[in-house]
Each structure stands twice: as structure tokens, then as C-alpha cells.
Design a protein around this motif. Structure first.
Motif, PDB file in Angstrom:
ATOM      1  N   GLN A 131       0.821  -1.209   0.000  1.00 10.34           N
ATOM      2  CA  GLN A 131       0.000   0.000   0.000  1.00 10.34           C
ATOM      3  C   GLN A 131       0.853   1.256   0.000  1.00 10.34           C
ATOM      4  O   GLN A 131       0.498   2.260  -0.631  1.00 10.34           O
ATOM      5  CB  GLN A 131      -0.937   0.006   1.212  1.00 10.34           C
ATOM      6  N   SER A 132       1.977   1.233   0.700  1.00 16.26           N
ATOM      7  CA  SER A 132       2.884   2.372   0.679  1.00 16.26           C
ATOM      8  C   SER A 132       3.423   2.606  -0.729  1.00 16.26           C
ATOM      9  O   SER A 132       3.525   3.747  -1.194  1.00 16.26           O
ATOM     10  CB  SER A 132       4.048   2.150   1.652  1.00 16.26           C
ATOM     11  N   ALA A 133       3.771   1.515  -1.414  1.00 11.17           N
ATOM     12  CA  ALA A 133       4.279   1.629  -2.780  1.00 11.17           C
ATOM     13  C   ALA A 133       3.211   2.174  -3.714  1.00 11.17           C
ATOM     14  O   ALA A 133       3.479   3.048  -4.551  1.00 11.17           O
ATOM     15  CB  ALA A 133       4.776   0.267  -3.264  1.00 11.17           C
ATOM     16  N   LYS A 134       1.991   1.677  -3.583  1.00  7.79           N
ATOM     17  CA  LYS A 134       0.898   2.155  -4.427  1.00  7.79           C
ATOM     18  C   LYS A 134       0.566   3.615  -4.125  1.00  7.79           C
ATOM     19  O   LYS A 134       0.326   4.421  -5.032  1.00  7.79           O
ATOM     20  CB  LYS A 134      -0.340   1.283  -4.227  1.00  7.79           C
ATOM     21  N   ALA A 135       0.541   3.962  -2.832  1.00 10.23           N
ATOM     22  CA  ALA A 135       0.228   5.335  -2.433  1.00 10.23           C
ATOM     23  C   ALA A 135       1.270   6.312  -2.968  1.00 10.23           C
ATOM     24  O   ALA A 135       0.934   7.397  -3.447  1.00 10.23           O
ATOM     25  CB  ALA A 135       0.156   5.426  -0.910  1.00 10.23           C
ATOM     26  N   THR A 136       2.541   5.922  -2.891  1.00 14.13           N
ATOM     27  CA  THR A 136       3.609   6.792  -3.401  1.00 14.13           C
ATOM     28  C   THR A 136       3.465   6.993  -4.898  1.00 14.13           C
ATOM     29  O   THR A 136       3.555   8.133  -5.393  1.00 14.13           O
ATOM     30  CB  THR A 136       4.986   6.169  -3.090  1.00 14.13           C
ATOM     31  N   PHE A 137       3.219   5.911  -5.621  1.00  8.46           N
ATOM     32  CA  PHE A 137       3.064   6.026  -7.076  1.00  8.46           C
ATOM     33  C   PHE A 137       1.853   6.880  -7.428  1.00  8.46           C
ATOM     34  O   PHE A 137       1.939   7.761  -8.290  1.00  8.46           O
ATOM     35  CB  PHE A 137       2.924   4.635  -7.699  1.00  8.46           C
TER      36      PHE A 137
END
Length: 485
Positions: free
Chosen positions: A393-399
Motif C-alpha cells: 500500500q505504501s508503494a501504491k500510495a507513493t506512485f
């Protein structure tokens, strides 16, 4: 925003098709990750820049703002009862409950009835069509604040504060001379259930907020913050430009020259997210909103245009990138390259390195903090599992934030009935993709194998974290179902 998304997607497609371009992209990601990891030891070496505390002679008068939206009424009432029972003179503070956009009368009318029984102490406001989510609600509360109030206090609807909360806030303001102070978030019933989840959430305060305190540049975290009314009004109040209105306000306060301190004292406790899905939604908002804030104020923070010294710039950057993750891009590129027979290239090795570096960052932060705090090994391991479970989720949120996707403010569910269910599909997708690449792609490079093994971790970590939150939800079930008079 759409143009930015199209541009980023175009670069990714070009990177996947032309490994040389992908190599440059992955090399840039590795460099950014390494630079962010290096910030923490650099900050630790910087001299403390605290100013001497100044005793304030004026009497402090607090205006406590509780913003609510579709909250369980008994939880809000429990919060209000604790606020009414402060050891601070009753004439020295007011409580404003700002309920925004709650359509169901069964949720807001019981709170309104409770507030009506305390007409001289609580002001209840109910508004529909409020824009800006929590920021909009808090601005309405600010507009109804007493003229003689010196400080605004924000308390989340599920937080039960200690009886000496306002006294401690006053003492902290007098001792530090700060324009605003932030107390740590803490949670009920985590000692025996979900201690790892609690430790993972606490790591931000014990590491980032504590380091920022030494530069008097602490960013706000939404609840249990006490802000000079003069400072708040002078920067234009709250802003709904990002989904983390608290961090945004902190940056604007720092840029305007106001000093913010972190007070490492537990003054109240709230509820953990009651399911893995709710925890993920919370982390997505925190991460994406902080990236939005970084993009919005990047020129002030990263260039001489901002009114910051080096110490403030670095601690603000570390706070806004606490959950920052660029791992989605190397994961996608590595998958394409392995499927198209380019798994032996330098670009693929760099992509694998970026994935491993993300895990190293997570492990170093959580494990190091746990060891410094003397936490038991099972707690450290559970905290590490929680951070790994939230990594997708952190990776998706950053993107999404970098790509300019439209982000929506989501209130964390506190009823315990909406978030429970099956595991998010993204964990299973990542797990199956990595497993298929390991078994079917036959990668020979140890670095790529290690990266694919790393990508198997979020699913079991999510299962472990979900189990902890189920136990937590069961442990606090009586308070959730209790009906207050």
C-alpha cells in the motif's frame, strides 16, 4: 494531473521496452532510496538547535476541536466525557464538536443531545456539504472559536485523554516556548493484543518526530496537537489541498517561522484500525498525503526559496517520506523483463537491488528502533511483519501521489463492522507473481532470486498482522458495542 500520469506511464512503458532506459530509471530509484536512508544518520550528527524556553505570562485558554464524520456516537460521547473531566478550570477551555457530512441522524443526533446537556461548555455543529474533509470541518470550528482562546487543540473522535491533558499541554508550552506542540498517538489494549502493530505505528514518533523535535520542526499528526491560535490564523488555517492536512499545516507553520516541539508523553489513547484493510487505508492516506504535501511544498523545502535552515529541511523531508516507497516501479519492470527474457541485464539487477533496498530500509528502521527501546523479540518481529504487510500500500500510495491520481480522504472505520474480511487482493497478486517468476522464470542471478523471495513476504506478513488485529478487535468488542446514555 492527468498529463503527469500520462507522462509517468509513458516513461514506464518505454523503460519496459528499452532496458537501457529502464536501467536509468532503476538507478535513479536506487539513488533516491539510498539518499533517504542516509538522511537519518546525517540528522543524528547535526547539532541540536533548540531555543531556550520562554515562560509565557498570559493565561492559556484552550479551544478543543473534535471533528467527526459518521462516527459511532458512544465513542464520541466517551471522548467528550474525558474532555469535560479535565483538571483545568472549566472556564479556561471550550469544546467544539464539528460533525461534517454525516447523513444518518442516528449517528450525529445522540452526540448533539449529549452536547446540549452541557450548553456552556460544548458547542455542537452539524454541517452538510462541507468541502475539504477534516480540514474543512476544522476551519468551521476555528471560525466558531471564542475570541479569547489562545490555543487550538485537536482531538480525534475516538481518543480518551487523561485528566491532566490540558495541564500537561500548558506545562509543555511554558517549558519549551513553542508555538505548537504534538503529543504521540497511542492506543488502548495493545499490551497483550497487537503489540507489534502498536510498535510499528509508534516507530514514527520514536524516530522521526523525536529527531524533528531537536530542530523545532515537528509536523502535526492530526490529534493531540496544541497550536497557538495566532499562529494557526496567521498561516490561513487548515488546508484541504492534501489528504494529510496536519502535515501540510506543520510545513506552513515551520515556513512561517513558528516553532513546533514533540512532547514524548502519553496523554490519551484511541483505537487501532480494527482490520488489516482499515490499517491499509490509513497507511495509504498517510503516505499519499505526505507525498502530496512534499510535492506541494517541495520548492520551499528543497530550495533556497524556503525559510528553512538545513536541519529543518532534512527533518521535514524525513517526516514526509516516512512511508515513502518507490518499489512498485522496479517490481513492475523486473516482472516484464523476466517474462520477456531480459532478466540477465544490468537493468534487471538494478530493479532487484531497489526491491532489496526497500526491505533493508524497513528492517533497519523497525528492528533498530525495537532494539533501542528494549522491546521483546516477538514484538520486534511482529512490528516488522506489520511494516512489510503495509509495504504494497505504501508503494501504491507513493506512485499514485507522484502520478497525480485523484486522492480521497477516507475516515478510518471505528465500528468494527466494515473492514473485516478477506485479505486484500494485492498481497495475493504480488505473491503469485513472484512465485511464478521464481518457478517458471528460472532466474540464475542470486540478486534477482533474493528480490523475488522478498516479494513473497507481504502475504504471510499480512496474515500475521490480520491475526493480531482480529485478536485486538475481539478484545475491545465490549467498548465497541457499549451504548452510552
Amino acid at each position: 494531473m492527468k498529463l503527469r500520469l500520462v507522462a509517468i506511464c509513458g516513461i514506464l512503458i518505454l523503460s519496459a521496452a528499452v532496458p537501457t532506459v529502464g536501467m536509468i530509471v532503476c538507478a535513479a530509484i536506487v539513488a533516491i532510496q539510498a539518499a533517504l536512508m542516509a538522511l537519518r544518520p546525517i540528522i543524528a550528527c547535526l547539532p541540536t538547535s533548540l531555543t531556550a524556553g520562554q515562560q509565557r505570562s498570559a493565561t492559556l485558554r484552550f479551544s478543543i476541536h473534535v471533528a467527526t464524520h459518521s462516527e459511532p456516537p458512544h465513542l464520541v460521547i466517551r471522548t467528550l466525557r474525558a474532555l469535560l473531566d479535565q483538571d483545568w478550570p472549566s472556564g479556561g477551555y471550550e469544546i467544539i464538536v464539528m460533525d461534517n457530512n454525516t447523513a444518518d441522524p442516528a449517528l450525529w443526533k445522540p452526540v448533539a443531545t449529549f452536547c446540549a446537556a452541557h450548553p456552556c461548555r460544548i458547542t455542537f455543529l452539524h454541517r452538510m456539504g462541507v468541502r475539504g474533509a477534516k480540514a474543512g470541518a476544522l476551519n468551521i470550528a476555528l471560525a466558531h472559536t471564542r475570541a479569547n482562546a489562545t490555543h487550538v487543540v485537536t482531538v480525534d473522535a475516538d481518543y480518551v485523554v487523561h485528566r491532566d491533558f490540558l495541564s500537561r499541554a500548558a506545562e509543555a508550552l511554558h517549558r519549551t516556548g513553542a508555538d505548537y506542540v504534538q503529543f504521540p498517538q497511542s492506543y488502548v489494549a495493545t499490551t497483550t493484543t497487537a503489540p507489534g502493530v502498536d510498535a510499528e505505528l509508534e516507530e514514527y514518533f520514536r524516530t522521526n518526530a523525536a529527531a524533528a523535535d531537536e530542530a523545532e520542526a515537528v509536523l502535526l499528526t492530526g490529534t493531540l496537537c496544541v497550536i497557538s491560535k495566532t499562529a494557526l490564523v496567521s498561516v490561513g488555517g487548515w488546508s484541504g489541498a492534501t489528504t494529510t492536512e496536519d502535515a501540510d499545516l506543520g510545513v506552513r507553520l515551520c515556513h512561517a517561522g513558528f516553532a513546533g516541539r514533540f512532547i514524548n508523553q502519553i496523554v490519551g489513547k484511541g483505537l487501532l484500525p480494527l482490520s488489516l484493510r482499515d490499517l491499509e487505508k490509513q497507511r495509504y492516506r498517510w503516505c499519499s498525503g505526505n507525498v502530496q504535501t512534499l510535492l506541494l511544498h517541495g520548492r520551499k523545502i528543497l530550495t533556497p526559496a524556503g525559510n528553512f535552515n538545513l536541519h529543518k529541511r532534512l527533518v521535514i523531508l524525513t517526516q514526509l517520506t516516512s512511508w515513502f516507497s518507490l518499489a512498485l516501479v522496479p517490481f513492475a519492470l523486473l516482472t516484464v523483463w523476466l517474462l520477456t527474457g531480459h532478466g540477465h541485464t544490468v537493468a534487471a539487477m538494478l530493479a532487484a537491488g531497489a526491491i532489496l533496498l526497500s526491505l533493508a530500509d524497513i528492517a533497519s528502521r523497525v528492528v533498530a528502533r525495537g532494539m533501542r527501546d528494549g522491546q521483546a523479540l516477538p514484538v520486534i518481529l511482529n512490528a516488522l511483519a506489520c511494516r512489510v504487510a503495509l509495504a504494497p500500500q505504501s508503494a501504491k500510495a507513493t506512485f499514485d501521489a507522484l502520478a497525480g491520481c485523484r486522492l480521497k480522504f477516507v475516515v478510518t472505520d471505528k465500528s468494527g463492522g466494515k473492514g473485516a474480511g478477506s485479505l486484500p487482493i494485492c498481497h495475493l497478486m504480488v505473491f503469485l507473481t513472484a512465485l511464478l517468476l521464481l518457478l517458471g522464470g528460472h532466474p540464475t542471478e542470486p540478486l534477482i532470486r533474493a528480490a523475488l523471495l522478498t516479494l513473497l513476504l507481504p502475504l504471510p506478513a499480512a496474515l500475521l498482522t490480520d491475526k493480531s488485529l482480529r485478536a485486538y478487535r475481539a478484545a475491545i468488542a465490549p467498548p465497541l458495542t457499549e451504548v452510552s446514555a
